[in-house]
Structures are given as structure tokens and as C-alpha cells.
Scaffold this active site. Structure first.
Site, PDB file in Angstrom:
ATOM      1  N   HIS A  75      37.661  44.824  43.570  1.00  0.00           N
ATOM      2  CA  HIS A  75      37.912  46.247  43.321  1.00  0.00           C
ATOM      3  C   HIS A  75      37.092  47.112  44.286  1.00  0.00           C
ATOM      4  O   HIS A  75      37.579  48.126  44.789  1.00  0.00           O
ATOM      5  CB  HIS A  75      37.498  46.635  41.895  1.00  0.00           C
ATOM      6  CG  HIS A  75      38.318  46.022  40.818  1.00  0.00           C
ATOM      7  ND1 HIS A  75      37.826  45.033  39.992  1.00  0.00           N
ATOM      8  CD2 HIS A  75      39.592  46.263  40.418  1.00  0.00           C
ATOM      9  CE1 HIS A  75      38.760  44.692  39.117  1.00  0.00           C
ATOM     10  NE2 HIS A  75      39.848  45.416  39.358  1.00  0.00           N
TER      11      HIS A  75
ATOM     12  N   LYS B 103      46.719  43.136  47.281  1.00  0.00           N
ATOM     13  CA  LYS B 103      47.823  42.182  47.525  1.00  0.00           C
ATOM     14  C   LYS B 103      47.757  40.996  46.570  1.00  0.00           C
ATOM     15  O   LYS B 103      48.687  40.216  46.477  1.00  0.00           O
ATOM     16  CB  LYS B 103      47.718  41.637  48.959  1.00  0.00           C
ATOM     17  CG  LYS B 103      48.301  42.538  50.021  1.00  0.00           C
ATOM     18  CD  LYS B 103      48.456  41.722  51.294  1.00  0.00           C
ATOM     19  CE  LYS B 103      48.833  42.582  52.458  1.00  0.00           C
ATOM     20  NZ  LYS B 103      48.876  41.772  53.704  1.00  0.00           N
TER      21      LYS B 103
ATOM     22  N   SER C 141      39.336  37.982  40.159  1.00  0.00           N
ATOM     23  CA  SER C 141      40.171  38.569  39.117  1.00  0.00           C
ATOM     24  C   SER C 141      39.311  38.763  37.872  1.00  0.00           C
ATOM     25  O   SER C 141      38.420  37.947  37.595  1.00  0.00           O
ATOM     26  CB  SER C 141      41.332  37.614  38.801  1.00  0.00           C
ATOM     27  OG  SER C 141      41.862  37.911  37.524  1.00  0.00           O
TER      28      SER C 141
END
Ligand code: PAF
Length: 279
Positions: free
Chosen positions: A33, A145, A182
């Protein structure tokens, strides 16, 4: 950094800003992030981030309630990145009444791959992204992406609705062993975390074969899924698609060297991971 939860206050704070660069998130921020924030900074000013765990994109048996919420730690990270405004609405702020108007992506893109295994997911994503864009009114917005299909759907949505927001795709941020970062990685046990890079390795093996001219797509996909299953994964799909529209390539596409991407989703224990690799 200003932390704002009300739409009205956000609009006041951003009024007159013509170059806002926006990064929507669901929080539990990691280096991936933060790399999006840095890319946003290169494309606009001020940088605005949002944190909102969007109920609309979670299925009834998915992890909405247990989705990791780490607000204070997230704030500290965003402050270090020089984010100007963090928009962190409550559900009441963003959905003061049931959100009955929805943005539905076309079936051909919204109901394949992730959409097949997570019905309603992209409807929830498109609806919240449209609403967040309407609140922030960004000139550019950055999406990773890692969520390849999401990026494409949001980009097409912005184009078809002539939204004044340019969609920028950011490269996937990976751990040293290849695992794509993630928020859901935190659900992995130590043993599963050690196994998790096998997903990216499987994508690389497919890409290597395609680049070497092995073009039996069906056989490559099944070999990859069988390999994962043999290691204890439950694969939903490993799929070679055309980058342009995420449809399966036909013989002509393959012969002409159409740009491809291989996408995968698989469960390790109870954690579902997704990843992809452009070929
Ligand atoms: O990618 C995500 O984190 C979410 O799908 C998004 C784009 C913030 C919408 O809720």
C-alpha cells in the site's frame, strides 16, 4: 495529516484541488500500500488515501467481520508517507441509507475469474469506488496490479463513464521469497507462510513455458493446478488470459503473440490468495 470521516467535511477540505491523487484501501496497510502512496505522489498533489472496509464487496461466507482492522498503525504509516488527507468514513457516513443504486460491470469481465468465485464482488468494488471518487474527485487514482482484474474493471468503468479520473496501475510489491504482499497473508500460519511463495512459483513456471513456445494453454493451466493441489493447496483457477480483455486466447491470438497474463487464486488452509504475472 487530516483524518476526515464526513463526506461534507472532505469536500470542504479538498475544494479547489485540481490535482488530487487518490489511493483507496481497506486498511491493514503494508509496504505494498505504501508503494501505492509513493506512486500517487509522483502523479499528483495532494495525496488522499481512504480506509473503508466495504461490506458490499464481501460475500455472505467471506471475512468481512474478521477482516484485519489496524487503524492506529495505518494512520502512523500514512503520516510518514506525507499523505494530506485520510478519508475514513464509517458505514453510516458512506452508506447512510441502503446502497440500492449499484454499479454493475459487464458479465464478460465481472463474472469471470474472481467474479465467478466471488459473486457480487466487482459490483461491490465498482459501487464503492464510484462513490469514493464522487467524494474525493481525484484527477488520478492508483490501484495495484496484484488485483489485476479489479484494476482492469475500474479502468474500463472510468473510461465508459467518462470519469475525470485517470487510473494508474502499480506493480505488485513482493516479499523477498516472491509472495505478493496482501492483508490476508496475516491469516497464514508459519507453515503456510513458508509454503505461500509456491503460488508465484507456479505462475513463473507457466510463464517460462509460454515464453519457451509451449502454447497448450489448457495443459499448462492444469499442470499448474495439479502441482498446487499436490502441495496441499485448493486451487480455484490458474488461467492464461489476454491482457487486453482477460478472455482466453485462441490459437490466432497465441500465434500472433498477443500479450498474456496468467492469473491464479488458491486456498492454503482457510486463506485464499490471488496473484498474477504478465507474460
Ligand atoms: O483493493 C481494495 O483494497 C478494495 O477492493 C478497494 C479498491 C479499496 C475497494 O474497496
Amino acid at each position: 495529516m487530516k483524518i476526515i470521516s464526513s463526506i461534507e467535511e472532505l469536500r470542504d477540505q479538498l475544494s479547489g484541488q485540481l490535482r488530487t491523487a487518490f489511493v483507496p484501501t481497506m486498511g491493514n496497510l503494508h509496504e505494498g500500500h505504501l508503494s501505492l502512496m509513493r506512486l500517487a505522489r509522483r502523479h499528483g498533489d495532494p495525496v488522499v488515501a481512504s480506509i473503508f472496509v466495504n461490506r458490499l464487496q464481501f460475500g455472505p461466507n467471506e471475512d468481512f467481520d474478521k477482516y484485519p482492522r489496524t487503524f492506529q498503525a495505518d494512520v502512523e504509516k500514512l503520516e510518514k508517507e506525507g499523505v494530506y488527507v485520510l478519508f475514513a468514513p464509517t458505514e453510516k457516513d458512506l452508506y447512510p441509507e441502503p446502497q440500492e443504486y449499484r454499479v454493475q460491470p459487464p458479465d464478460g469481465l465481472g463474472n469471470i475469474l474472481e467474479g465467478e468465485f466471488r459473486p457480487g464482488f466487482f459490483n461491490g468494488v465498482c459501487t464503492v469506488v464510484t462513490k469514493l471518487f464522487s467524494c474525493v474527485q481525484p484527477r488520478v487514482a492508483v490501484f495495484g496490479k496484484k488485483d489485476y482484474q479489479q484494476l482492469m474493471i475500474v479502468r474500463n468503468m472510468a473510461r465508459q463513464f467518462a470519469l475525470p479520473t485517470e487510473i494508474i496501475g502499480a506493480e505488485t510489491f513482493r516479499a523477498e521469497d516472491g509472495l505478493a504482499l496482501s492483508s490476508r497473508n496475516m491469516y497464514l500460519s508459519p507453515a503456510e507462510r513458508a509454503e505461500a511463495p509456491a503460488l508465484y512459483a507456479a505462475l513463473n513456471a507457466v510463464a517460462t513455458e509460454v515464453r519457451a513456445g509451449h502454447l497448450d494453454v489448457f495443459q499448462l493451466e492444469h499442470k499448474a493446478m495439479d502441482g498446487l493441489a499436490a502441495r496441499g493447496w485448493q486451487p480455484d483457477y490458474v488461467s492464461i488470459r489476454k491482457r487486453i480483455d482477460l478472455q482466453p486466447p485462441n490459437a490466432g491470438d497465441l500465434a500472433q503473440g498477443a500479450p498474456l497474463v496468467v492469473l491464479a487464486a488458491a486456498k492454503l488452509g482457510t486463506t485464499r490468495l490471488i496473484d498474477n504475472l504478465e507474460i
